[in-house]
Scaffold this motif. Structure first.
Motif, mmCIF file in Angstrom:
data_model
loop_
_atom_site.group_PDB
_atom_site.id
_atom_site.type_symbol
_atom_site.label_atom_id
_atom_site.label_comp_id
_atom_site.label_asym_id
_atom_site.label_seq_id
_atom_site.Cartn_x
_atom_site.Cartn_y
_atom_site.Cartn_z
ATOM 1 N N ASP A 126 4.604 14.501 -0.863
ATOM 2 C CA ASP A 126 3.925 13.531 -0.029
ATOM 3 C C ASP A 126 3.379 12.377 -0.885
ATOM 4 O OD1 ASP A 126 3.279 12.910 2.554
ATOM 5 O OD2 ASP A 126 1.379 13.974 2.555
ATOM 6 N N LEU A 127 2.806 12.758 -2.025
ATOM 7 C CA LEU A 127 2.277 11.751 -2.947
ATOM 8 C C LEU A 127 3.421 10.911 -3.511
ATOM 9 C CD1 LEU A 127 -0.182 10.614 -4.421
ATOM 10 C CD2 LEU A 127 0.065 12.401 -6.137
ATOM 11 N N ALA A 128 4.522 11.563 -3.875
ATOM 12 C CA ALA A 128 5.688 10.838 -4.376
ATOM 13 C C ALA A 128 6.162 9.822 -3.340
ATOM 14 C CB ALA A 128 6.810 11.814 -4.717
ATOM 15 N N ALA A 129 6.172 10.244 -2.065
ATOM 16 C CA ALA A 129 6.626 9.347 -0.996
ATOM 17 C C ALA A 129 5.724 8.129 -0.882
ATOM 18 C CB ALA A 129 6.673 10.097 0.335
ATOM 19 N N SER A 130 4.437 8.321 -1.142
ATOM 20 C CA SER A 130 3.536 7.174 -1.009
ATOM 21 C C SER A 130 3.588 6.266 -2.244
ATOM 22 C CB SER A 130 2.108 7.638 -0.718
ATOM 23 O OG SER A 130 1.717 8.581 -1.678
ATOM 24 N N LEU A 131 4.338 6.685 -3.266
ATOM 25 C CA LEU A 131 4.415 5.885 -4.493
ATOM 26 C C LEU A 131 5.769 5.190 -4.655
ATOM 27 C CD1 LEU A 131 2.612 8.263 -6.973
ATOM 28 C CD2 LEU A 131 1.747 6.170 -5.927
ATOM 29 N N ILE A 132 6.624 5.321 -3.632
ATOM 30 C CA ILE A 132 7.979 4.768 -3.734
ATOM 31 C C ILE A 132 7.953 3.298 -4.148
ATOM 32 C CG2 ILE A 132 10.009 4.113 -2.353
ATOM 33 C CD1 ILE A 132 9.676 6.777 -0.892
ATOM 34 N N ILE A 160 0.822 -1.214 0.000
ATOM 35 C CA ILE A 160 0.000 0.000 0.000
ATOM 36 C C ILE A 160 0.854 1.261 0.000
ATOM 37 C CG2 ILE A 160 -1.932 -1.072 1.202
ATOM 38 C CD1 ILE A 160 -0.885 0.418 3.765
ATOM 39 N N GLY A 161 0.259 2.332 -0.465
ATOM 40 C CA GLY A 161 0.824 3.658 -0.281
ATOM 41 C C GLY A 161 -0.231 4.486 0.423
ATOM 42 N N LEU A 162 0.202 5.410 1.279
ATOM 43 C CA LEU A 162 -0.765 6.199 2.037
ATOM 44 C C LEU A 162 -0.456 7.673 1.906
ATOM 45 C CD1 LEU A 162 -2.993 6.664 4.201
ATOM 46 C CD2 LEU A 162 -1.240 6.288 5.920
ATOM 47 N N LEU A 163 -1.431 8.403 1.438
ATOM 48 C CA LEU A 163 -1.346 9.858 1.463
ATOM 49 C C LEU A 163 -2.370 10.305 2.484
ATOM 50 C CD1 LEU A 163 -0.082 12.372 0.007
ATOM 51 C CD2 LEU A 163 -2.161 12.441 -1.321
ATOM 52 N N GLY A 164 -1.898 10.655 3.674
ATOM 53 C CA GLY A 164 -2.800 11.001 4.766
ATOM 54 C C GLY A 164 -3.443 12.359 4.537
ATOM 55 N N GLN A 165 -4.395 12.672 5.414
ATOM 56 C CA GLN A 165 -5.114 13.939 5.271
ATOM 57 C C GLN A 165 -4.153 15.119 5.435
ATOM 58 O OE1 GLN A 165 -8.685 14.000 7.532
ATOM 59 N NE2 GLN A 165 -9.292 16.014 6.837
ATOM 60 N N HIS A 166 -3.135 14.944 6.303
ATOM 61 C CA HIS A 166 -2.127 15.977 6.477
ATOM 62 C C HIS A 166 -0.780 15.423 6.037
ATOM 63 C CE1 HIS A 166 -5.175 18.134 8.672
ATOM 64 N NE2 HIS A 166 -5.418 17.017 9.330
ATOM 65 N N ALA A 167 0.076 16.307 5.543
ATOM 66 C CA ALA A 167 1.383 15.882 5.035
ATOM 67 C C ALA A 167 2.131 15.095 6.114
ATOM 68 C CB ALA A 167 2.197 17.090 4.619
ATOM 69 N N ALA A 168 2.862 14.057 5.686
ATOM 70 C CA ALA A 168 3.635 13.232 6.610
ATOM 71 C C ALA A 168 5.079 13.235 6.144
ATOM 72 C CB ALA A 168 3.062 11.818 6.658
ATOM 73 N N LEU A 169 5.757 14.349 6.390
ATOM 74 C CA LEU A 169 7.111 14.508 5.886
ATOM 75 C C LEU A 169 7.997 15.036 7.002
ATOM 76 C CD1 LEU A 169 6.003 16.301 2.633
ATOM 77 C CD2 LEU A 169 6.971 14.001 2.722
ATOM 78 N N ASP A 170 9.290 14.822 6.844
ATOM 79 C CA ASP A 170 10.248 15.416 7.765
ATOM 80 C C ASP A 170 10.531 16.832 7.280
ATOM 81 O OD1 ASP A 170 12.580 16.305 9.066
ATOM 82 O OD2 ASP A 170 13.085 14.235 9.573
ATOM 83 N N GLU A 171 10.065 17.818 8.041
ATOM 84 C CA GLU A 171 10.133 19.210 7.608
ATOM 85 C C GLU A 171 11.555 19.752 7.525
ATOM 86 O OE1 GLU A 171 7.108 21.766 7.996
ATOM 87 O OE2 GLU A 171 6.124 19.992 7.210
ATOM 88 N N GLU A 172 12.443 19.177 8.330
ATOM 89 C CA GLU A 172 13.822 19.694 8.352
ATOM 90 C C GLU A 172 14.589 19.229 7.123
ATOM 91 O OE1 GLU A 172 14.621 21.767 10.605
ATOM 92 O OE2 GLU A 172 13.011 21.396 12.049
ATOM 93 N N LEU A 173 14.250 18.054 6.630
ATOM 94 C CA LEU A 173 15.001 17.482 5.513
ATOM 95 C C LEU A 173 14.483 18.024 4.183
ATOM 96 C CD1 LEU A 173 15.331 13.728 6.577
ATOM 97 C CD2 LEU A 173 16.813 15.657 7.119
ATOM 98 N N SER A 174 15.302 17.880 3.152
ATOM 99 C CA SER A 174 14.890 18.298 1.815
ATOM 100 C C SER A 174 13.989 17.234 1.205
ATOM 101 C CB SER A 174 16.125 18.490 0.944
ATOM 102 O OG SER A 174 16.701 17.232 0.682
ATOM 103 N N GLY A 175 13.396 17.567 0.068
ATOM 104 C CA GLY A 175 12.555 16.599 -0.634
ATOM 105 C C GLY A 175 13.321 15.326 -0.973
ATOM 106 N N PRO A 176 14.483 15.453 -1.640
ATOM 107 C CA PRO A 176 15.258 14.257 -1.966
ATOM 108 C C PRO A 176 15.628 13.442 -0.725
ATOM 109 C CG PRO A 176 16.106 16.150 -3.183
ATOM 110 C CD PRO A 176 15.045 16.668 -2.272
#
Ligand SMILES: Nc1ncnc2c1ncn2[C@@H]1O[C@H](COP(=O)(O)OP(=O)(O)OP(=O)(O)O)[C@@H](O)[C@H]1O
Ligand SMILES: [Mg+2]
Lengths: 276, 328
Positions: free
Chosen positions: B150-156, B84-100
């Motif tokens: 966030d969507l990219a992360a859920s599609l890894i 599964i991939g999950l795109l939650g209602q709110h972003a689930a990312l590490d804010e300090e880190l860059s996208g890559p």
């Protein structure tokens, strides 16, 4: 595409491999965060040094050590213990941030060893605190603090300090999970202050009102500070001590272990209950 | 334990979830066929997020069962998590880190290895038009960029099943279109998508089938067309010249169309009512309003919108509060 498949994790060896891989990824994340926010990292290291300098030079002149002795030599080990105790806040904040930012949920929806979230956190916080302790030792030495015992005793002292930090880690994880999205974090941050001051870190409990002195003596942080003073052969508190002060090294082992026995299971239980 | 029906990507049977007194889910049943987009449409607090969190192994149901990709979500969480991939209602990312760095971290946690994770991160960054943001920490990203990352992360993992919990809430129209296009392109790869939304248009645009959820249970489902036809074939919209006539006109229109209810909207001077027979309703309404001396600006016949289906099913009064249901 994947190198590890669910079938790999049926065996104990496979599970162990996954735990190691995931914990190292979690640790990598922490290092990457530090590298991205070097200022914040440096402030974290500098804060206890600043407290040490403040207490030694601004207040130190007015402080007398029971039974004579140099106040800086008395203060420095106390500040070591305080630095370890304050680690609780750092752990708690990291946990609540991961909950708030949804990162914890993303981790939990991934096929990782779920315990790697806690293992990674522990490793990072212990590394951070060890660095902090090293900086404090350096600052102490610059200010004229020395240890007078053997090297073994000095290493034992550092071990006791890290043991206290490890106990605080589990308290921090538990409180962080309990606090979650609420305002409890601030409450704990504020409450940490009286708790660390109600100890022997800055002054001997005998100078406090009797009831306060008793609390200060039984404060786990006091046990570590007292034990560390004894092991470094720095001036400690009085010779005519109570039972706690007489068995201070024992208490510096018992207290953190007792805290861990209570809080580690609570933290793990709370962590698994996130899915409830 | 495998579900016998191998064609379903998601099966939920009698799911309930209670928080103290509150029943977030109340006996929810759902079947989603492989390779389809299934829309879950419901108002605030309907239980959409609760459903997604149960299916994504984050929450245990109080009772009932759920199978995702053929695996029980509670008994075989790991098997589910790999698929599964999950795109939650709110972003689930590490804010300090860059996208890559975020994608690299998640790739490693999906056990792609350090090099594999880096390669996959590059692919996704290019695919989602994020390649040039480079080293900026996520906290400096715009809402749309964050959502794309966030969507990219859920599609890894190129998941079999993707959960999207209100994927476009808080996005501007451009950001919304970007996410919609991304979802459409996923369908070509055969991914099953479960999408929750409060936007009827979104469900209408993306979903093959729609389930309407209210108070923790599904109260209607079908294709957008089927749901629309459940509310009667057509509606008549009458725009009045003056708001003063609205009550009188509502009564007249109800009588002329034989409808149980009409929906007056004072702000837009609009009255809308279901009709059974198009031509007789149109001429009947025109005549009745003329006889009563009510001046109109516009009269039109049209198909019902999903909004109306939604409102009539959930009994909610969406939009501005001038809208009221009047029972004749
Ligand atoms: N942890 C919780 N504790 C108590 N009640 C909860 C909890 N989580 C959800 N609820 C309640 O359960 C109900 C369903 O919540 P849920 O978040 O699933 O709704 P939703 O359809 O996603 O709403 P929204 O459109 O606002 O996101 C709500 O009434 C909510 O208040
Ligand atoms: Mg929701």
């Amino acid at each position: 595409m994947t190198t590890l498949q669910p079938s790999t994790f049926i065996t104990a060896g496979g599970r162990m491999k996954r735990l190691l891989a995931d914990s190292s990824a979690m640790t990598w994340r922490g290092f990457a965060q530090w590298a991205r926010t070097p200022g914040q990292f440096a402030v974290g290291l500098a804060f206890p040094v600043m407290m040490l300098v403040m207490f030694a030079y601004f207040l130190g002149g007015g402080m007398a050590v029971e039974g004579g002795g140099n106040y800086t030599e008395f203060l420095v080990p106390g500040m070591f213990a305080l630095t370890m105790a304050f680690g609780l806040e750092g752990t708690m904040t990291s946990i609540t941030q991961d909950i708030n930012k949804g990162v914890l949920d993303r981790f939990r929806s991934m096929p990782i060893a779920q315990s790697s979230m806690l293992v990674g956190r522990s490793l990072l916080d212990m590394i951070n605190s060890a660095a902090s302790l090293a900086v404090m030792v350096g600052a102490g030495l610059l200010m004229g603090w020395r240890w007078h015992g053997t090297l073994t005793e000095a290493l034992a002292a550092l071990g006791l300090l890290l043991l206290l930090r490890f106990a605080m880690l589990w308290v921090g994880i538990y409180l962080g999970l309990v606090a979650g999205r609420s305002e409890l974090v601030q409450a704990v941050q504020i409450l940490t202050w009286p708790v660390v001051f109600l100890s022997n870190a800055f002054t001997s409990p005998e100078t406090m009102p009797a009831w306060m002195g008793t609390i200060a003596e039984w404060n786990p942080m006091s046990a570590t500070a007292g034990a560390v003073r004894e092991l470094f052969a720095n001036p400690g508190w009085t010779v005519t001590g109570s039972w706690v002060t007489d068995n201070v090294v024992l208490m510096a082992v018992v207290w953190p272990i007792a805290l861990m026995l209570v809080f580690a299971p609570l933290a793990v239980r709370k962590f698994t209950a996130l899915s409830r | 334990m495998h579900v016998p029906d191998g064609t379903a990507a998601i099966v939920a049977e009698g799911l309930t979830k209670t928080y103290g007194e509150k029943e977030a889910l109340n006996g929810l049943d759902l079947t989603v066929a492989r390779g389809t987009v299934h829309g879950i449409l419901g108002p605030n607090g309907a239980g959409k997020t609760t459903l997604v969190r149960i299916l994504a192994t984050l929450l245990r149901p109080t009772s009932g069962h759920a199978f995702v990709a053929g695996y029980d979500v509670t008994a075989h969480a790991d098997e589910v998590r790999y698929r599964i991939g999950l795109l939650g209602q709110h972003a689930a990312l590490d804010e300090e880190l860059s996208g890559p760095q975020n994608l690299h971290l998640f790739g490693r946690l999906y056990h792609l290895g350090s090099r594999g994770a880096a390669r996959r991160a590059d692919e996704l960054l290019a695919q989602f038009d994020l390649a040039d943001v480079g080293k900026k920490p996520v906290k400096q990203y715009s809402g749309g960029m964050r959502r794309r990352l966030d969507l990219a992360a859920s599609l890894i993992m190129s998941p079999e099943i993707l959960f999207l919990d209100e994927p476009t809430s808080g996005l501007d129209p451009r950001g919304r279109t970007e996410v919609w296009n991304a979802v459409r392109s996923l369908l070509e790869s055969g991914t099953t998508v479960l999408l929750t939304t409060q936007y009827l248009e979104e469900a209408d645009q993306l979903a093959d089938r729609i389930s309407i959820v209210d108070q923790g249970r599904i109260i209607a489902d079908g294709t957008a067309g089927q749901l629309k036809s459940r509310l009667g074939a057509d509606r008549i919209d009458v725009v009045l010249h003056s708001t003063d006539d609205i009550e009188q006109a509502t009564t007249i229109i109800c009588r002329a169309t034989g409808a149980d209810e009409a929906t007056p909207d004072a702000y837009r001077r609009l009255i809308s009512a279901p009709v059974k027979d198009r031509m007789s309703a149109l001429s009947g309404v025109v005549r009745a309003l003329e006889d009563a001396g009510v001046k109109t600006e516009d009269i039109a016949l049209r198909r019902p919108t999903l909004d109306e289906v939604f409102i009539s099913l959930t009994g909610e009064h969406h939009g501005d509060h001038n809208t009221q249901e009047v029972h004749a």
